[in-house]
Write a protein that holds these residues in place. Structure first.
Motif, PDB file in Angstrom:
ATOM      1  N   GLU A   1      -8.013   8.265  55.902  1.00  0.00           N
ATOM      2  CA  GLU A   1      -6.715   8.436  56.590  1.00  0.00           C
ATOM      3  C   GLU A   1      -6.025   7.076  56.611  1.00  0.00           C
ATOM      4  N   PHE A   2      -6.304   6.268  57.652  1.00  0.00           N
ATOM      5  CA  PHE A   2      -5.923   4.848  57.699  1.00  0.00           C
ATOM      6  C   PHE A   2      -4.431   4.587  57.478  1.00  0.00           C
ATOM      7  N   GLY A   3      -3.606   5.411  58.068  1.00  0.00           N
ATOM      8  CA  GLY A   3      -2.167   5.178  57.943  1.00  0.00           C
ATOM      9  C   GLY A   3      -1.445   5.790  59.116  1.00  0.00           C
ATOM     10  N   ILE A   4      -0.365   6.534  58.843  1.00  0.00           N
ATOM     11  CA  ILE A   4       0.334   7.201  59.940  1.00  0.00           C
ATOM     12  C   ILE A   4      -0.522   8.371  60.432  1.00  0.00           C
TER      13      ILE A   4
ATOM     14  N   SER B   1     -15.095   7.269  54.050  1.00  0.00           N
ATOM     15  CA  SER B   1     -14.365   7.420  52.795  1.00  0.00           C
ATOM     16  C   SER B   1     -13.106   6.570  52.831  1.00  0.00           C
ATOM     17  N   VAL B   2     -13.005   5.699  51.842  1.00  0.00           N
ATOM     18  CA  VAL B   2     -11.830   4.822  51.736  1.00  0.00           C
ATOM     19  C   VAL B   2     -11.171   5.058  50.380  1.00  0.00           C
ATOM     20  N   VAL B   3     -11.329   6.289  49.859  1.00  0.00           N
ATOM     21  CA  VAL B   3     -10.783   6.563  48.525  1.00  0.00           C
ATOM     22  C   VAL B   3      -9.254   6.474  48.561  1.00  0.00           C
ATOM     23  N   GLY B   4      -8.690   6.027  47.449  1.00  0.00           N
ATOM     24  CA  GLY B   4      -7.243   5.974  47.299  1.00  0.00           C
ATOM     25  C   GLY B   4      -6.675   7.378  47.114  1.00  0.00           C
ATOM     26  N   ALA B   5      -5.355   7.475  47.085  1.00  0.00           N
ATOM     27  CA  ALA B   5      -4.684   8.786  47.062  1.00  0.00           C
ATOM     28  C   ALA B   5      -5.224   9.765  46.012  1.00  0.00           C
ATOM     29  N   PRO B   6      -5.495   9.334  44.773  1.00  0.00           N
ATOM     30  CA  PRO B   6      -5.975  10.318  43.789  1.00  0.00           C
ATOM     31  C   PRO B   6      -7.335  10.917  44.154  1.00  0.00           C
ATOM     32  N   GLY B   7      -8.084  10.215  45.001  1.00  0.00           N
ATOM     33  CA  GLY B   7      -9.420  10.682  45.360  1.00  0.00           C
ATOM     34  C   GLY B   7      -9.454  11.571  46.584  1.00  0.00           C
ATOM     35  N   VAL B   8      -8.308  11.760  47.231  1.00  0.00           N
ATOM     36  CA  VAL B   8      -8.292  12.510  48.504  1.00  0.00           C
ATOM     37  C   VAL B   8      -8.882  13.921  48.360  1.00  0.00           C
TER      38      VAL B   8
ATOM     39  N   LEU C   1     -17.485   5.208  50.482  1.00  0.00           N
ATOM     40  CA  LEU C   1     -16.903   5.720  49.227  1.00  0.00           C
ATOM     41  C   LEU C   1     -15.598   5.008  48.943  1.00  0.00           C
ATOM     42  N   GLY C   2     -15.401   4.562  47.721  1.00  0.00           N
ATOM     43  CA  GLY C   2     -14.121   3.929  47.378  1.00  0.00           C
ATOM     44  C   GLY C   2     -13.913   2.624  48.113  1.00  0.00           C
ATOM     45  N   GLY C   3     -15.009   1.923  48.360  1.00  0.00           N
ATOM     46  CA  GLY C   3     -14.911   0.673  49.119  1.00  0.00           C
ATOM     47  C   GLY C   3     -14.463  -0.511  48.290  1.00  0.00           C
TER      48      GLY C   3
ATOM     49  N   ASN D   1      -8.034  -1.702  48.076  1.00  0.00           N
ATOM     50  CA  ASN D   1      -7.273  -2.608  48.953  1.00  0.00           C
ATOM     51  C   ASN D   1      -7.918  -2.744  50.326  1.00  0.00           C
ATOM     52  N   LEU D   2      -8.327  -1.621  50.889  1.00  0.00           N
ATOM     53  CA  LEU D   2      -8.855  -1.625  52.260  1.00  0.00           C
ATOM     54  C   LEU D   2     -10.376  -1.757  52.316  1.00  0.00           C
ATOM     55  N   GLY D   3     -11.065  -1.097  51.370  1.00  0.00           N
ATOM     56  CA  GLY D   3     -12.526  -0.972  51.435  1.00  0.00           C
ATOM     57  C   GLY D   3     -13.273  -2.261  51.716  1.00  0.00           C
TER      58      GLY D   3
ATOM     59  N   LEU E   1       0.736   0.849  59.741  1.00  0.00           N
ATOM     60  CA  LEU E   1       0.861   0.026  58.529  1.00  0.00           C
ATOM     61  C   LEU E   1      -0.175  -1.081  58.475  1.00  0.00           C
ATOM     62  N   PHE E   2      -0.648  -1.377  57.267  1.00  0.00           N
ATOM     63  CA  PHE E   2      -1.540  -2.537  57.090  1.00  0.00           C
ATOM     64  C   PHE E   2      -0.659  -3.784  57.160  1.00  0.00           C
ATOM     65  N   PHE E   3      -0.746  -4.511  58.254  1.00  0.00           N
ATOM     66  CA  PHE E   3       0.225  -5.562  58.559  1.00  0.00           C
ATOM     67  C   PHE E   3       0.137  -6.732  57.576  1.00  0.00           C
ATOM     68  N   ASP E   4      -1.051  -7.349  57.472  1.00  0.00           N
ATOM     69  CA  ASP E   4      -1.176  -8.534  56.600  1.00  0.00           C
ATOM     70  C   ASP E   4      -1.003  -8.152  55.135  1.00  0.00           C
ATOM     71  N   TRP E   5      -1.595  -7.026  54.753  1.00  0.00           N
ATOM     72  CA  TRP E   5      -1.514  -6.546  53.364  1.00  0.00           C
ATOM     73  C   TRP E   5      -0.054  -6.247  52.997  1.00  0.00           C
ATOM     74  N   GLY E   6       0.652  -5.585  53.898  1.00  0.00           N
ATOM     75  CA  GLY E   6       2.049  -5.222  53.645  1.00  0.00           C
ATOM     76  C   GLY E   6       2.975  -6.437  53.647  1.00  0.00           C
TER      77      GLY E   6
ATOM     78  N   THR F   1     -13.196   2.739  36.534  1.00  0.00           N
ATOM     79  CA  THR F   1     -12.870   1.671  35.585  1.00  0.00           C
ATOM     80  C   THR F   1     -12.520   0.419  36.376  1.00  0.00           C
ATOM     81  N   ASN F   2     -12.771   0.517  37.681  1.00  0.00           N
ATOM     82  CA  ASN F   2     -12.436  -0.564  38.594  1.00  0.00           C
ATOM     83  C   ASN F   2     -13.286  -1.792  38.277  1.00  0.00           C
ATOM     84  N   SER F   3     -12.674  -2.924  38.068  1.00  0.00           N
ATOM     85  CA  SER F   3     -13.487  -4.102  37.799  1.00  0.00           C
ATOM     86  C   SER F   3     -13.536  -5.046  38.993  1.00  0.00           C
TER      87      SER F   3
HETATM   88  N1  LIG Z   1      -1.541   2.016  56.313  1.00  0.00           N
HETATM   89  C1  LIG Z   1      -1.219   1.391  55.202  1.00  0.00           C
HETATM   90  O1  LIG Z   1      -0.324   0.513  55.179  1.00  0.00           O
HETATM   91  C2  LIG Z   1      -1.977   1.708  53.944  1.00  0.00           C
HETATM   92  C3  LIG Z   1      -1.766   0.972  52.789  1.00  0.00           C
HETATM   93  C4  LIG Z   1      -2.545   1.264  51.662  1.00  0.00           C
HETATM   94  C5  LIG Z   1      -3.493   2.287  51.714  1.00  0.00           C
HETATM   95  N2  LIG Z   1      -3.642   2.996  52.861  1.00  0.00           N
HETATM   96  C6  LIG Z   1      -4.654   4.066  52.960  1.00  0.00           C
HETATM   97  O2  LIG Z   1      -5.945   3.465  52.958  1.00  0.00           O
HETATM   98  C7  LIG Z   1      -6.873   4.272  52.221  1.00  0.00           C
HETATM   99  C8  LIG Z   1      -7.470   3.454  51.097  1.00  0.00           C
HETATM  100  O3  LIG Z   1      -6.400   3.024  50.280  1.00  0.00           O
HETATM  101  P1  LIG Z   1      -6.572   1.839  49.211  1.00  0.00           P
HETATM  102  O4  LIG Z   1      -5.210   1.321  48.940  1.00  0.00           O
HETATM  103  O5  LIG Z   1      -7.662   0.918  49.638  1.00  0.00           O
HETATM  104  O6  LIG Z   1      -7.051   2.682  47.968  1.00  0.00           O
HETATM  105  P2  LIG Z   1      -7.136   2.207  46.453  1.00  0.00           P
HETATM  106  O7  LIG Z   1      -7.306   0.721  46.430  1.00  0.00           O
HETATM  107  O8  LIG Z   1      -6.004   2.802  45.692  1.00  0.00           O
HETATM  108  O9  LIG Z   1      -8.460   2.952  45.980  1.00  0.00           O
HETATM  109  C9  LIG Z   1      -9.684   2.779  46.685  1.00  0.00           C
HETATM  110  C10 LIG Z   1     -10.812   3.249  45.829  1.00  0.00           C
HETATM  111  O10 LIG Z   1     -10.738   4.659  45.649  1.00  0.00           O
HETATM  112  C11 LIG Z   1     -11.511   4.988  44.508  1.00  0.00           C
HETATM  113  N3  LIG Z   1     -10.761   5.941  43.692  1.00  0.00           N
HETATM  114  C12 LIG Z   1      -9.674   5.717  42.932  1.00  0.00           C
HETATM  115  N4  LIG Z   1      -9.295   6.853  42.300  1.00  0.00           N
HETATM  116  C13 LIG Z   1     -10.150   7.817  42.687  1.00  0.00           C
HETATM  117  C14 LIG Z   1     -10.302   9.204  42.387  1.00  0.00           C
HETATM  118  N5  LIG Z   1      -9.486   9.819  41.551  1.00  0.00           N
HETATM  119  N6  LIG Z   1     -11.315   9.858  42.996  1.00  0.00           N
HETATM  120  C15 LIG Z   1     -12.143   9.247  43.846  1.00  0.00           C
HETATM  121  N7  LIG Z   1     -12.065   7.928  44.144  1.00  0.00           N
HETATM  122  C16 LIG Z   1     -11.079   7.241  43.589  1.00  0.00           C
HETATM  123  C17 LIG Z   1     -11.769   3.679  43.746  1.00  0.00           C
HETATM  124  O11 LIG Z   1     -13.114   3.287  43.979  1.00  0.00           O
HETATM  125  P3  LIG Z   1     -14.229   3.304  42.817  1.00  0.00           P
HETATM  126  O12 LIG Z   1     -13.531   2.835  41.575  1.00  0.00           O
HETATM  127  O13 LIG Z   1     -15.233   2.336  43.332  1.00  0.00           O
HETATM  128  O14 LIG Z   1     -14.720   4.695  42.740  1.00  0.00           O
HETATM  129  C18 LIG Z   1     -10.836   2.707  44.427  1.00  0.00           C
HETATM  130  O15 LIG Z   1     -11.266   1.370  44.394  1.00  0.00           O
HETATM  131  C19 LIG Z   1      -6.061   5.491  51.756  1.00  0.00           C
HETATM  132  O16 LIG Z   1      -6.226   6.524  52.684  1.00  0.00           O
HETATM  133  C20 LIG Z   1      -4.635   4.999  51.772  1.00  0.00           C
HETATM  134  O17 LIG Z   1      -3.689   6.015  51.962  1.00  0.00           O
HETATM  135  C21 LIG Z   1      -2.914   2.727  53.973  1.00  0.00           C
END
Ligand SMILES: NC(=O)c1ccc[n+]([C@@H]2O[C@H](COP(=O)([O-])OP(=O)(O)OC[C@H]3O[C@@H](n4cnc5c(N)ncnc54)[C@H](OP(=O)(O)O)[C@@H]3O)[C@@H](O)[C@H]2O)c1
Length: 306
Positions: A104-107, A75-82, A10-12, A15-17, A150-155, A40-42
């Motif tokens: 989760e994928f963080g602290i 599940s790799v959904v971003g914050a709004p999808g939690v 989910l949500g792949g 950034n991480l997916g 922290l995501f090392f390379d991404w950060g 609306t993700n392209s």
């Molecule tokens: N440790 C770190 O440094 C670090 C950094 C960044 C993120 N993270 C964590 O990694 C995880 C993934 O983060 P990310 O940055 O890859 O996420 P993201 O790019 O913001 O979003 C990932 C996907 O979530 C889906 N999504 C977006 N809004 C949504 C909503 N309202 N409901 C359901 N799904 C939604 C979208 O997929 P679709 O459009 O395909 O549905 C989007 O492509 C999160 O838990 C985040 O906290 C950790």
């Protein structure tokens, strides 16, 4: 013994997916992408070889149908999808999914309940609580939470992790700069997910921490200096000041406070969030630590600094 072969992600598409999908495919799992109907993700999308189901995340029935015949849901959904993961968990249970890995994928969110950063992460904490609750109630579904730091390379690519500014050739150090923190490359996070799914019995109903390495701000700066051959002038900031700034932002409803709290969580003297390899679950899932110097070097090359 449980065996996991089919995985819905989910949500792949964020950034991480893609890194997780890539590692799952490389490891031979059969991957199905799940994306929001309202997405609306392209870019970037799932790879062409991955079947994708477009689903209304508010619909239990639609999620259940998407999870039929899936051994695991990652599940790799971003914050709004939690919060939407709650319905996904219910649907996964109903569909007979064996393992749910929440976003989760963080602290380590199990350790920050009630703290300032924990308040911002309350949604994630509630989802892991919900999984624990469902298992206690007797659900056949199992779960694994994964803290990666922290995501090392991404950060580094985005902000130099707030430590190294390659453009200005300067560094910013919190407190002494000696505190170690947990970090993972995106590829290592993908490999950790693979490791969990390849060790389903050992990882069932556990919250695990893995990493590529743990490092300090001073170690990062020293490596950049060694590899580039130039000294970085350092600005020092106090973790107490960062914490105060974060508290003020949070009180005003400004969730950018997260970045201040995160910097304190990792970099403050005495924070205690670095992990030796033995303290991680890397060995449990067959995931060796990576080389820190090589990771810094490849960042500097990507950034054109070498
Ligand atoms: N440790 C770190 O440094 C670090 C950094 C960044 C993120 N993270 C964590 O990694 C995880 C993934 O983060 P990310 O940055 O890859 O996420 P993201 O790019 O913001 O979003 C990932 C996907 O979530 C889906 N999504 C977006 N809004 C949504 C909503 N309202 N409901 C359901 N799904 C939604 C979208 O997929 P679709 O459009 O395909 O549905 C989007 O492509 C999160 O838990 C985040 O906290 C950790």
């Amino acid at each position: 013994m449980v065996s996991i072969k089919t995985v819905a992600v989910l949500g792949g598409t964020g950034n991480l997916g893609p890194a997780i999908v890539h590692e799952l495919l490389s490891a031979g799992f059969s991957v199905t992408g799940v994306t929001r109907e309202a997405s609306t993700n392209s870019t970037p999308k799932f790879p062409d070889t991955v079947p994708v189901k477009s689903v209304d995340y508010a619909s239990f029935d639609a999620l259940k149908a998407a999870f039929e015949n899936q051994d695991a849901v990652v599940s790799v959904v971003g914050a709004p999808g939690v919060p939407a993961q709650k319905t996904a968990i219910d649907a996964a249970i109903a569909a007979g999914v064996k393992r749910f890995i929440p976003s989760e994928f963080g602290i380590n969110t199990r350790q920050v309940r009630g703290t300032s950063i924990g308040k911002i992460l309350a949604g994630k904490i509630a989802i892991v609580d919900y999984l624990e609750e469902k298992v206690k109630e007797g659900a056949a579904l199992t779960w694994t939470g994964l803290s990666t730091g922290l995501f090392f390379d991404w950060g580094l690519d985005r902000t130099g992790l707030g430590v190294v500014n390659l453009k200005d050739k300067t560094a910013t150090i919190i407190d002494s700069g000696n505190e170690k923190w947990q970090a993972s490359t995106l590829a290592q996070v993908g490999k950790a997910v693979v490791g969990i799914l390849n060790h389903p019995d050992e990882t069932a109903n556990k919250y695990l921490s893995t990493a590529s390495f743990s490092l300090s701000q001073n170690e990062l700066v020293a490596l950049v200096e060694e590899l580039t051959g130039s000294k970085l002038p350092v600005t020092h900031v106090k973790s107490a000041d960062l914490q105060k700034e974060g508290e003020e932002k949070l009180a005003a409803g400004d969730f950018r406070a997260f970045v201040d709290f995160l910097r304190v969580h990792n970099g403050a003297d005495g924070a205690g969030n670095g992990l030796t390899e033995e303290q991680t679950a890397n060995a449990l899932i067959g995931l060796p630590y990576e080389g820190l110097k090589a990771a810094v070097e490849s960042w500097l090359k990507r950034a054109g600094a070498l």
